[in-house]
Design an enzyme around this catalytic site. Structure first.
Site, mmCIF file in Angstrom:
data_model
loop_
_atom_site.group_PDB
_atom_site.id
_atom_site.type_symbol
_atom_site.label_atom_id
_atom_site.label_comp_id
_atom_site.label_asym_id
_atom_site.label_seq_id
_atom_site.Cartn_x
_atom_site.Cartn_y
_atom_site.Cartn_z
ATOM 1 N N HIS A 91 0.860 -1.199 0.000
ATOM 2 C CA HIS A 91 0.000 0.000 0.000
ATOM 3 C C HIS A 91 0.888 1.238 0.000
ATOM 4 O O HIS A 91 2.036 1.181 0.453
ATOM 5 C CB HIS A 91 -0.883 -0.015 1.257
ATOM 6 C CG HIS A 91 -2.091 0.879 1.159
ATOM 7 N ND1 HIS A 91 -2.011 2.252 1.237
ATOM 8 C CD2 HIS A 91 -3.413 0.588 0.989
ATOM 9 C CE1 HIS A 91 -3.235 2.756 1.120
ATOM 10 N NE2 HIS A 91 -4.110 1.780 0.953
ATOM 11 N N GLY A 92 0.355 2.363 -0.470
ATOM 12 C CA GLY A 92 1.071 3.643 -0.403
ATOM 13 C C GLY A 92 1.190 4.107 1.050
ATOM 14 O O GLY A 92 0.368 3.726 1.898
ATOM 15 N N ASP A 94 0.366 6.676 2.339
ATOM 16 C CA ASP A 94 -0.711 7.573 2.803
ATOM 17 C C ASP A 94 -1.545 6.926 3.923
ATOM 18 O O ASP A 94 -2.172 7.627 4.704
ATOM 19 C CB ASP A 94 -1.639 7.994 1.641
ATOM 20 C CG ASP A 94 -2.114 6.822 0.815
ATOM 21 O OD1 ASP A 94 -1.314 5.897 0.577
ATOM 22 O OD2 ASP A 94 -3.287 6.817 0.418
ATOM 23 N N THR A 124 2.995 8.524 -3.996
ATOM 24 C CA THR A 124 3.387 9.339 -5.152
ATOM 25 C C THR A 124 2.840 10.752 -4.993
ATOM 26 O O THR A 124 1.636 10.966 -5.083
ATOM 27 C CB THR A 124 2.837 8.715 -6.459
ATOM 28 O OG1 THR A 124 3.202 7.349 -6.468
ATOM 29 C CG2 THR A 124 3.382 9.411 -7.679
ATOM 30 N N GLY A 126 2.260 14.688 -6.024
ATOM 31 C CA GLY A 126 2.026 15.378 -7.301
ATOM 32 C C GLY A 126 0.815 14.866 -8.054
ATOM 33 O O GLY A 126 0.456 15.383 -9.088
ATOM 34 N N ASP A 205 -45.212 30.391 -2.444
ATOM 35 C CA ASP A 205 -45.049 29.047 -3.005
ATOM 36 C C ASP A 205 -46.393 28.534 -3.511
ATOM 37 O O ASP A 205 -47.000 27.634 -2.926
ATOM 38 C CB ASP A 205 -44.474 28.141 -1.889
ATOM 39 C CG ASP A 205 -44.248 26.716 -2.326
ATOM 40 O OD1 ASP A 205 -44.202 26.463 -3.549
ATOM 41 O OD2 ASP A 205 -44.124 25.842 -1.443
HETATM 42 C C1 SPV Z 1 -40.720 22.210 -0.942
HETATM 43 O O1 SPV Z 1 -39.575 22.175 -0.469
HETATM 44 O O2 SPV Z 1 -41.125 23.124 -1.670
HETATM 45 C C2 SPV Z 1 -41.659 21.116 -0.679
HETATM 46 C C3 SPV Z 1 -41.507 20.343 0.545
HETATM 47 O O3 SPV Z 1 -42.561 20.942 -1.441
HETATM 48 S S1 SPV Z 1 -42.531 21.049 1.713
HETATM 49 O O4 SPV Z 1 -42.184 22.454 1.851
HETATM 50 O O5 SPV Z 1 -42.333 20.342 2.985
HETATM 51 O O6 SPV Z 1 -43.912 20.906 1.278
HETATM 52 MG MG MG Z 2 -42.819 22.406 -2.889
#
Ligand code: SPV
Ligand code: MG
Length: 431
Positions: A91-92, A94, A124, A126, A205
């Site tokens: 083995h090396g 390391d 080795t 490098g 969202d």
């Molecule tokens: C997100 O990360 O946008 C998801 C997961 O959909 S949650 O926020 O837990 O719904």
């Molecule tokens: Mg989501």
């Protein structure tokens, strides 16, 4: 007189002159048997191997001086050493120090039993394997990146995923690594969350950030990283739109999309029943899954069906009935979501899901029940744990504290300790 046996362990994915040197030195001592790390071992040590075990074996057994190649299915050499009882283990140097020293100690202890010897060959210098690795990953094509998630699930079984919402957070998921119990630990893939992508743009969202904009975020991340990407596809939208989304994500190299079984104005699941949400019918959502699978151009892309029954208080039976139906419609994986803080709901689902004869990979997002360790979830049968929003939540909190600090003190001096130095920010990203 019988020829002496010399054991050399390696992963043999990127062969360089350091390996050739070791093999040459080993060949001077006797018949060289290479213990080639299996895909599982390579994947647990670093990235997925570029070449499969069989491909690597073909390369190594054709190197001058190598007599035989056998699989080494643990990082620890001892199980193979006990089978072969070699006269020498080469083995090396390391492994004479650093995180792998325990492996040398174990090998030395084992070979004592039959009078074997450890031979350390000067490492080795490098050759930077990290640099070579980086180069190979960057040369990786869209096809390689897209396929990496399926390969990882097959080889590693258990994956840890973290949220990324721009190039910089993508780099954090890509590069953050620690040494723990002698192993490198890092994230396996990134989650492009609808919550975080929307929040980063100052928007709610609610599927307001459209697919083109989501693709821009994904591209930004893809430009500077190499790990597989799982995209939060919200409801997937109308079936006719979803089939386009699948093709677009697949084309840019995304590995998987997760779509949730809701219709109408989608709100984030973490609101629970306080946001009025309508679940799709089983037939309606199965049609969407089938259309997505039919639209796919490659075998590698995954469509994962997310079940909202537990969030919407529709009961465990409904969640399980849906899981069965979605798998039959072609889903490549199931995500079960829950905001039960105890995690009991998730464990119950896992237990029943594990009994399905046609079980597919299982994904969870432990935001509400994050006192539970990843390993407990893996032990229960989960394959992918997604930490879905933690970079934006931690980043936003730090930035807000800094902004308040400047207002409070009427100068920025007082928040110096909260910030990277100018030198650090200028050199944070490699040129
Ligand atoms: C997100 O990360 O946008 C998801 C997961 O959909 S949650 O926020 O837990 O719904
Ligand atoms: Mg989501």
């Amino acid at each position: 007189m019988q020829e002496r046996k010399v054991y050399v362990a390696m992963c043999g994915d990127i062969i360089h002159y350091g390996h050739i040197n070791i093999i040459n030195e080993a060949a001077k001592l006797g018949k060289v048997i290479v213990g080639l790390h299996t895909d599982k071992v390579v994947a647990s040590l670093m990235r997925l191997p570029v070449l499969t075990y069989e491909e690597r074996k073909k390369v190594i057994e054709n190197i001058k001086g190598v007599s035989q190649v056998i699989p080494q299915d643990t990082y620890d050499q001892v199980p193979n050493l006990c089978k072969i009882k070699p006269d020498y283990v080469v083995h090396g140097t390391d492994w004479c120090h650093g995180p792998d020293k325990y492996l040398r100690d174990r090998a030395e202890e084992a070979v004592k039993e039959w009078g074997g010897k450890i031979v350390d060959i000067p490492y080795t210098e490098g050759v930077s394997l990290d640099k070579l690795n980086d180069l190979i990953l960057r040369m990786g094509t869209t096809d390689v990146r897209r396929a990496a998630l399926r390969r990882m699930i097959a080889i590693r079984k258990h994956l840890t995923v973290l949220e990324a919402h721009n190039g910089l957070t993508g780099l954090i998921v890509e590069k953050t690594a620690i040494q723990k119990e002698g192993r490198k630990r890092e994230f396996d893939a990134m989650w492009v969350s609808s919550l975080c992508d929307s929040t980063a743009k100052g928007k709610p969202d609610i599927e307001l950030v459209d697919v083109t904009s989501r693709l821009n975020t994904i591209n930004e991340i893809m430009e500077v990283t190499t790990k597989p990407i799982i995209v939060d596809g919200d409801t997937g939208g109308k079936i006719e739109h979803f089939t386009y989304t699948v093709k677009s994500l697949e084309r840019v190299g995304v590995s998987a999309i997760i779509i949730e079984d809701k219709i109408g104005l989608k709100k984030n699941s973490l609101f629970g029943t306080s946001a009025k949400q309508t679940q799709d019918t089983i037939e309606g959502f199965c049609d969407k899954i089938r259309a997505g699978k039919a639209a796919q151009m490659t075998e590698d892309f995954m469509i994962i069906a997310r079940i909202e029954s537990l969030i919407l208080k529709q009961g465990m039976e409904d969640a399980l009935t849906r899981a069965k139906a979605y798998i039959e419609a072609g889903a490549d994986g199931i995500m079960i979501h829950s905001i039960d803080k105890t995690g009991a709901e998730i464990f119950e689902f896992c237990e029943k899901f594990n009994q399905f004869p046609n079980r597919v990979p299982l994904v969870v997002v432990p935001t509400a029940y994050n006192q539970i360790y990843e390993q407990q979830l893996f032990d229960a049968g989960v394959n992918i744990v997604i930490h879905a929003n933690h970079l934006i939540r931690s980043g936003y909190k730090a930035m807000q504290a800094c902004a308040l600090n400047i207002l409070e003190h009427e100068r920025s001096y007082d928040c110096n300790d909260m910030c990277l130095s100018i030198k650090e920010i200028l050199t944070l990203i490699d040129e």
